[in-house]
Design a protein around this motif. Structure first.
Motif, PDB file in Angstrom:
ATOM      1  N   GLN B  20       0.809  -1.223   0.000  1.00  0.00           N
ATOM      2  CA  GLN B  20       0.000   0.000   0.000  1.00  0.00           C
ATOM      3  C   GLN B  20       0.844   1.277   0.000  1.00  0.00           C
ATOM      4  OE1 GLN B  20      -0.691  -2.583   2.229  1.00  0.00           O
ATOM      5  NE2 GLN B  20      -2.586  -3.310   1.312  1.00  0.00           N
ATOM      6  N   PRO B  74     -13.487  -8.676  15.679  1.00  0.00           N
ATOM      7  CA  PRO B  74     -13.520  -8.047  14.353  1.00  0.00           C
ATOM      8  C   PRO B  74     -13.010  -6.595  14.370  1.00  0.00           C
ATOM      9  CG  PRO B  74     -15.682  -8.960  14.954  1.00  0.00           C
ATOM     10  CD  PRO B  74     -14.825  -9.015  16.178  1.00  0.00           C
ATOM     11  N   PRO B  75     -12.483  -6.130  13.250  1.00  0.00           N
ATOM     12  CA  PRO B  75     -12.133  -4.716  13.119  1.00  0.00           C
ATOM     13  C   PRO B  75     -13.308  -3.825  13.517  1.00  0.00           C
ATOM     14  CG  PRO B  75     -11.341  -5.921  11.209  1.00  0.00           C
ATOM     15  CD  PRO B  75     -12.167  -6.895  12.025  1.00  0.00           C
ATOM     16  N   SER B  76     -12.979  -2.679  14.112  1.00  0.00           N
ATOM     17  CA  SER B  76     -13.950  -1.700  14.613  1.00  0.00           C
ATOM     18  C   SER B  76     -14.678  -2.158  15.874  1.00  0.00           C
ATOM     19  CB  SER B  76     -14.965  -1.247  13.552  1.00  0.00           C
ATOM     20  OG  SER B  76     -14.340  -0.406  12.616  1.00  0.00           O
ATOM     21  N   GLN B 147     -21.962  -8.064  12.206  1.00  0.00           N
ATOM     22  CA  GLN B 147     -21.070  -9.007  11.531  1.00  0.00           C
ATOM     23  C   GLN B 147     -21.734  -9.601  10.300  1.00  0.00           C
ATOM     24  OE1 GLN B 147     -18.182 -11.401  13.640  1.00  0.00           O
ATOM     25  NE2 GLN B 147     -19.550 -11.358  15.398  1.00  0.00           N
ATOM     26  N   ARG B 148     -21.012  -9.618   9.220  1.00  0.00           N
ATOM     27  CA  ARG B 148     -21.483 -10.267   7.985  1.00  0.00           C
ATOM     28  C   ARG B 148     -20.280 -10.377   7.058  1.00  0.00           C
ATOM     29  NH1 ARG B 148     -24.704  -4.720   7.563  1.00  0.00           N
ATOM     30  NH2 ARG B 148     -22.901  -3.468   7.042  1.00  0.00           N
ATOM     31  N   ILE B 149     -20.356 -11.327   6.161  1.00  0.00           N
ATOM     32  CA  ILE B 149     -19.272 -11.525   5.195  1.00  0.00           C
ATOM     33  C   ILE B 149     -19.601 -10.719   3.938  1.00  0.00           C
ATOM     34  CG2 ILE B 149     -18.086 -13.243   3.758  1.00  0.00           C
ATOM     35  CD1 ILE B 149     -17.437 -13.537   6.729  1.00  0.00           C
ATOM     36  N   TYR B 150     -18.647  -9.937   3.475  1.00  0.00           N
ATOM     37  CA  TYR B 150     -18.811  -9.199   2.217  1.00  0.00           C
ATOM     38  C   TYR B 150     -18.598 -10.186   1.079  1.00  0.00           C
ATOM     39  CZ  TYR B 150     -18.049  -5.618  -1.375  1.00  0.00           C
ATOM     40  OH  TYR B 150     -18.114  -4.840  -2.509  1.00  0.00           O
ATOM     41  N   TYR B 152     -18.418 -10.036  -2.168  1.00  0.00           N
ATOM     42  CA  TYR B 152     -17.866  -9.696  -3.484  1.00  0.00           C
ATOM     43  C   TYR B 152     -16.352  -9.589  -3.467  1.00  0.00           C
ATOM     44  CZ  TYR B 152     -22.791  -8.520  -3.766  1.00  0.00           C
ATOM     45  OH  TYR B 152     -24.162  -8.571  -3.686  1.00  0.00           O
ATOM     46  N   ALA B 153     -15.728 -10.093  -2.414  1.00  0.00           N
ATOM     47  CA  ALA B 153     -14.273  -9.940  -2.301  1.00  0.00           C
ATOM     48  C   ALA B 153     -13.566 -10.944  -3.220  1.00  0.00           C
ATOM     49  CB  ALA B 153     -13.838 -10.135  -0.864  1.00  0.00           C
TER      50      ALA B 153
END
Lengths: 153, 153
Positions: B20, B74-76, B147-150, B152-153
């Motif tokens: 990055q 989890p993050p956040s 919480q949920r899985i995205y 479209y990764a």
């Protein structure tokens, strides 16, 4: 973003965090920017039965295209621009009354209100990890953190 | 934490983000604190076949007890303390060579190295959203984001 009312290193906590903070507690600002999706705004307008939802009606700082379900990008996802500018996702934004009232005044004929129509389509809020210029038409690289469900919640 | 080498509003990017950033790019500091779990450190020591892994060997700023799989928060996720101090999880920390070398010197008889033994048990890094004193024995309230899985990764 320089000059924007949501910019800055810290901010006052607001009504979204009344369980966590007394109102107006000074906290690190993780809501510096509001990022929305062209496609989600089109969907929301469709559900509301109006021709369009203009980004400026809903306080968008950035509007991106081509990212499926942008609002569902996980926390700590990073959005990188060619200048090196990097935005980190803190959270899904939730539709609130202010834009709803603006739109209802513009479109009294709406079939459904903005708050209901825009749930999970209102974009994300985030903060600047690295500064840089963002230009209209810039491509964006999405860095998604490892995904898994925390089973003990 | 005041006086800690990882404190501060910004930091230099490091080898974890070479995809990055150019090394030493000034970025907002989301790794101000390292938080580990008593129970995970015990597990890691067990796998390594040594009596214990001391938090100070691995650069811990805080060690918490009673949170299952702390490293997988989890993050956040937000960790709140009675003073109002709030820490936000940026990411899982990954085991690196420096503590591994320290421990290998302390325990040349180890059956397994720290890097392999501590994967997903090395705690999290995060940043301070609200300042405050944290005292030994303080309870901590955990705020986990939706919480949920995205997909479209």
């Amino acid at each position: 973003m320089e000059g924007d009312c949501h910019g800055g290193i810290t901010r006052k906590s607001d009504s979204r965090m009344l369980k966590q903070y007394k109102r107006n507690t000074e906290v690190r600002n993780s809501r510096q920017l509001s990022v929305l999706s062209v496609e989600e705004l089109v969907e929301v307008a469709g559900v509301m039965g109006i021709p369009e939802v203009k980004p400026e009606w809903v306080g968008a700082n950035l509007v991106l295209s081509g990212i499926p379900a942008l609002t569902l990008l996980p926390p700590s996802t990073r959005l990188q621009f060619p200048s090196g500018a990097m935005i980190v996702v803190d959270a899904e934004n939730h539709p609130c009354r202010y834009p709803a009232d603006i739109i209802a005044r513009q479109h009294p004929e709406q079939k459904k209100g903005f708050v209901a129509a825009a749930m999970h389509k209102r974009g994300i809020v985030g903060w600047v990890e690295a500064e840089g210029i963002i230009r209209t038409g810039d491509p964006v690289t999405i860095w998604i953190p490892p995904q898994r469900i925390y089973a003990y919640a």
